[in-house]
Design a protein around this motif. Structure first.
Motif, PDB file in Angstrom:
ATOM      1  N   HIS A 111      88.162  61.836  65.316  1.00 30.82           N
ATOM      2  CA  HIS A 111      88.386  62.341  63.962  1.00 30.82           C
ATOM      3  C   HIS A 111      88.489  61.160  63.016  1.00 30.82           C
ATOM      4  O   HIS A 111      89.297  60.260  63.237  1.00 30.82           O
ATOM      5  CB  HIS A 111      89.670  63.179  63.920  1.00 30.82           C
ATOM      6  CG  HIS A 111      89.997  63.701  62.553  1.00 30.82           C
ATOM      7  ND1 HIS A 111      91.270  64.097  62.199  1.00 30.82           N
ATOM      8  CD2 HIS A 111      89.225  63.889  61.436  1.00 30.82           C
ATOM      9  CE1 HIS A 111      91.270  64.509  60.945  1.00 30.82           C
ATOM     10  NE2 HIS A 111      90.048  64.392  60.462  1.00 30.82           N
ATOM     11  N   ALA A 112      87.663  61.156  61.973  1.00 33.40           N
ATOM     12  CA  ALA A 112      87.715  60.131  60.939  1.00 33.40           C
ATOM     13  C   ALA A 112      87.984  60.807  59.605  1.00 33.40           C
ATOM     14  O   ALA A 112      87.228  61.696  59.186  1.00 33.40           O
ATOM     15  CB  ALA A 112      86.415  59.342  60.886  1.00 33.40           C
ATOM     16  N   ARG A 113      89.049  60.403  58.942  1.00 36.53           N
ATOM     17  CA  ARG A 113      89.394  61.022  57.665  1.00 36.53           C
ATOM     18  C   ARG A 113      88.618  60.438  56.497  1.00 36.53           C
ATOM     19  O   ARG A 113      88.457  61.088  55.463  1.00 36.53           O
ATOM     20  CB  ARG A 113      90.891  60.875  57.406  1.00 36.53           C
ATOM     21  CG  ARG A 113      91.761  61.597  58.423  1.00 36.53           C
ATOM     22  CD  ARG A 113      93.222  61.562  57.990  1.00 36.53           C
ATOM     23  NE  ARG A 113      94.103  62.203  58.963  1.00 36.53           N
ATOM     24  CZ  ARG A 113      95.414  62.342  58.803  1.00 36.53           C
ATOM     25  NH1 ARG A 113      95.992  61.871  57.706  1.00 36.53           N
ATOM     26  NH2 ARG A 113      96.149  62.931  59.728  1.00 36.53           N
ATOM     27  N   GLY A 114      88.154  59.185  56.635  1.00 39.07           N
ATOM     28  CA  GLY A 114      87.421  58.532  55.556  1.00 39.07           C
ATOM     29  C   GLY A 114      85.945  58.410  55.867  1.00 39.07           C
ATOM     30  O   GLY A 114      85.393  59.137  56.703  1.00 39.07           O
ATOM     31  N   ASP A 115      85.297  57.459  55.189  1.00 36.25           N
ATOM     32  CA  ASP A 115      83.873  57.216  55.413  1.00 36.25           C
ATOM     33  C   ASP A 115      83.661  56.434  56.699  1.00 36.25           C
ATOM     34  O   ASP A 115      84.521  55.653  57.129  1.00 36.25           O
ATOM     35  CB  ASP A 115      83.277  56.444  54.239  1.00 36.25           C
ATOM     36  CG  ASP A 115      83.290  57.264  52.950  1.00 36.25           C
ATOM     37  OD1 ASP A 115      83.350  58.504  53.052  1.00 36.25           O
ATOM     38  OD2 ASP A 115      83.250  56.657  51.868  1.00 36.25           O
ATOM     39  N   VAL A 116      82.477  56.617  57.300  1.00 31.65           N
ATOM     40  CA  VAL A 116      82.174  56.034  58.607  1.00 31.65           C
ATOM     41  C   VAL A 116      80.829  55.318  58.546  1.00 31.65           C
ATOM     42  O   VAL A 116      79.861  55.848  57.978  1.00 31.65           O
ATOM     43  CB  VAL A 116      82.136  57.132  59.692  1.00 31.65           C
ATOM     44  CG1 VAL A 116      81.650  56.559  61.018  1.00 31.65           C
ATOM     45  CG2 VAL A 116      83.518  57.772  59.854  1.00 31.65           C
ATOM     46  N   ILE A 117      80.763  54.126  59.140  1.00 30.79           N
ATOM     47  CA  ILE A 117      79.505  53.406  59.346  1.00 30.79           C
ATOM     48  C   ILE A 117      79.316  53.211  60.845  1.00 30.79           C
ATOM     49  O   ILE A 117      80.189  52.646  61.515  1.00 30.79           O
ATOM     50  CB  ILE A 117      79.504  52.039  58.630  1.00 30.79           C
ATOM     51  CG1 ILE A 117      79.623  52.222  57.121  1.00 30.79           C
ATOM     52  CG2 ILE A 117      78.239  51.261  58.969  1.00 30.79           C
ATOM     53  CD1 ILE A 117      79.758  50.913  56.367  1.00 30.79           C
ATOM     54  N   LEU A 118      78.181  53.676  61.368  1.00 28.32           N
ATOM     55  CA  LEU A 118      77.851  53.523  62.776  1.00 28.32           C
ATOM     56  C   LEU A 118      76.515  52.803  62.878  1.00 28.32           C
ATOM     57  O   LEU A 118      75.511  53.266  62.321  1.00 28.32           O
ATOM     58  CB  LEU A 118      77.752  54.892  63.469  1.00 28.32           C
ATOM     59  CG  LEU A 118      78.973  55.825  63.338  1.00 28.32           C
ATOM     60  CD1 LEU A 118      78.656  57.171  63.976  1.00 28.32           C
ATOM     61  CD2 LEU A 118      80.205  55.196  63.959  1.00 28.32           C
ATOM     62  N   GLN A 119      76.485  51.672  63.575  1.00 29.40           N
ATOM     63  CA  GLN A 119      75.240  50.931  63.762  1.00 29.40           C
ATOM     64  C   GLN A 119      75.023  50.670  65.240  1.00 29.40           C
ATOM     65  O   GLN A 119      75.918  50.172  65.934  1.00 29.40           O
ATOM     66  CB  GLN A 119      75.262  49.603  63.012  1.00 29.40           C
ATOM     67  CG  GLN A 119      74.019  48.745  63.269  1.00 29.40           C
ATOM     68  CD  GLN A 119      73.922  47.552  62.344  1.00 29.40           C
ATOM     69  OE1 GLN A 119      74.064  47.684  61.129  1.00 29.40           O
ATOM     70  NE2 GLN A 119      73.675  46.372  62.915  1.00 29.40           N
ATOM     71  N   GLY A 120      73.813  51.000  65.743  1.00 28.21           N
ATOM     72  CA  GLY A 120      73.527  50.764  67.150  1.00 28.21           C
ATOM     73  C   GLY A 120      72.101  51.122  67.503  1.00 28.21           C
ATOM     74  O   GLY A 120      71.355  51.695  66.699  1.00 28.21           O
ATOM     75  N   ARG A 121      71.725  50.751  68.717  1.00 30.98           N
ATOM     76  CA  ARG A 121      70.407  51.162  69.218  1.00 30.98           C
ATOM     77  C   ARG A 121      70.404  52.643  69.562  1.00 30.98           C
ATOM     78  O   ARG A 121      69.421  53.342  69.387  1.00 30.98           O
ATOM     79  CB  ARG A 121      70.053  50.314  70.446  1.00 30.98           C
ATOM     80  CG  ARG A 121      68.636  50.544  70.971  1.00 30.98           C
ATOM     81  CD  ARG A 121      68.286  49.474  71.981  1.00 30.98           C
ATOM     82  NE  ARG A 121      69.247  49.417  73.077  1.00 30.98           N
ATOM     83  CZ  ARG A 121      69.112  50.125  74.200  1.00 30.98           C
ATOM     84  NH1 ARG A 121      68.102  50.956  74.356  1.00 30.98           N
ATOM     85  NH2 ARG A 121      70.006  50.003  75.171  1.00 30.98           N
ATOM     86  N   ARG A 122      71.563  53.126  70.065  1.00 33.37           N
ATOM     87  CA  ARG A 122      71.751  54.551  70.327  1.00 33.37           C
ATOM     88  C   ARG A 122      73.067  54.974  69.682  1.00 33.37           C
ATOM     89  O   ARG A 122      74.098  54.344  69.912  1.00 33.37           O
ATOM     90  CB  ARG A 122      71.786  54.840  71.832  1.00 33.37           C
ATOM     91  CG  ARG A 122      70.463  54.616  72.532  1.00 33.37           C
ATOM     92  CD  ARG A 122      70.505  55.192  73.950  1.00 33.37           C
ATOM     93  NE  ARG A 122      71.481  54.494  74.779  1.00 33.37           N
ATOM     94  CZ  ARG A 122      71.178  53.489  75.589  1.00 33.37           C
ATOM     95  NH1 ARG A 122      69.929  53.082  75.684  1.00 33.37           N
ATOM     96  NH2 ARG A 122      72.114  52.905  76.313  1.00 33.37           N
ATOM     97  N   VAL A 123      73.019  56.041  68.911  1.00 34.15           N
ATOM     98  CA  VAL A 123      74.209  56.561  68.233  1.00 34.15           C
ATOM     99  C   VAL A 123      74.309  58.052  68.515  1.00 34.15           C
ATOM    100  O   VAL A 123      73.363  58.809  68.262  1.00 34.15           O
ATOM    101  CB  VAL A 123      74.152  56.314  66.713  1.00 34.15           C
ATOM    102  CG1 VAL A 123      75.333  56.989  66.023  1.00 34.15           C
ATOM    103  CG2 VAL A 123      74.140  54.818  66.406  1.00 34.15           C
ATOM    104  N   ARG A 124      75.488  58.475  69.009  1.00 31.68           N
ATOM    105  CA  ARG A 124      75.707  59.897  69.299  1.00 31.68           C
ATOM    106  C   ARG A 124      77.016  60.336  68.659  1.00 31.68           C
ATOM    107  O   ARG A 124      78.067  59.755  68.899  1.00 31.68           O
ATOM    108  CB  ARG A 124      75.740  60.136  70.810  1.00 31.68           C
ATOM    109  CG  ARG A 124      76.035  61.601  71.191  1.00 31.68           C
ATOM    110  CD  ARG A 124      75.650  61.872  72.630  1.00 31.68           C
ATOM    111  NE  ARG A 124      76.412  61.082  73.586  1.00 31.68           N
ATOM    112  CZ  ARG A 124      77.530  61.504  74.183  1.00 31.68           C
ATOM    113  NH1 ARG A 124      78.024  62.710  73.898  1.00 31.68           N
ATOM    114  NH2 ARG A 124      78.155  60.734  75.055  1.00 31.68           N
TER     115      ARG A 124
END
Length: 237
Positions: A166-179
């Motif tokens: 659970h993330a209440r704020g903004d999220v940055i996800l960087q990767g070769r695979r993201v799920r």
């Protein structure tokens, strides 16, 4: 050249640690704990700060100020009102950290409550569903699995990213695979940086907008923390 530099910094870090611990002990408060050895077991009982280094290090109990631990195998289960710094081959963190927590290791498992910011650099990073972070969370890893609650901003840079918390704020996800797994809940916006498309499983909830962009090479401070992780692991070994 990069590995020579990392090796030199690792040696410098080891020498610096050996040099600074005795001088720090001279300036320490009477109620501080200092332990150095092959196998260290520390039980703090209302002490001020804790400093421990060894092959296998276990730290339990409660402290009023900061906790600094390094070792090949590190286990921490305690409450402290101050900051935590933990570096090692394997790091297991439980309990409650009142201020910031900085962790680096080959394997990192966090199930603690963090009062402010959390930064992790490691090969395999797992943030359990019982973990809560009140401040900003930043993770740099080869494999990152986040199942906790991030109450501030969240940024994960890894080869493989799994978000199921659970993330209440903004999220940055960087990767070769993201799920983004089923049951995941993100109240703010999500930015995914990758070449392909992220996997968003049925049942995942995103309150804001989902934006995909290309990865950023050496994005922001991730590069520095990657080097920091290598140095810390080398020092632990």
């Amino acid at each position: 050249g990069r590995w020579r530099a990392a090796g030199a910094l690792a040696i410098a870090m080891a020498v610096l640690a050996l040099a600074l611990l005795p001088s720090s002990a001279a300036r320490a408060e009477e109620n501080d704990i200092f332990r150095i050895g092959a196998r260290i077991n520390v039980v703090a009982d209302g002490h001020a700060s804790v400093w421990a280094a060894g092959g296998q290090v276990s730290v339990l109990g409660a402290a009023h100020k900061d906790v600094w631990v390094t070792g090949g195998d590190v286990e921490i289960d305690m409450a402290t009102e101050g900051d935590l710094s933990a570096f090692g081959g394997g790091v297991e963190l439980r309990g409650h950290i009142g201020q910031d927590a900085a962790i680096a290791g080959a394997s990192v498992n966090v199930s603690a409550n963090i009062g402010k910011d959390l930064r992790i650099a490691g090969a395999v990073v797992k943030v359990a569903d019982s973990a809560t972070i009140d401040g900003v969370t930043a993770i740099y890893a080869a494999h990152a699995d986040f199942d906790g609650e991030a109450r501030g901003g969240l940024r994960i840079l890894a080869d493989e990213v799994v978000f199921s918390g659970h993330a209440r704020g903004d999220v940055i996800l960087q990767g070769r695979r993201v799920r983004i797994a089923s049951g995941a809940r993100i109240d703010g916006d999500v930015t995914v940086r990758m070449l392909g498309e992220p996997i968003v499983e049925a049942g995942a909830s995103i309150g804001g907008k989902l934006t995909r962009s290309l990865p950023r090479k050496g994005a922001e401070e991730g590069r520095d923390w990657g080097l920091f992780a290598n140095i810390s692991i080398a020092f632990a070994v």
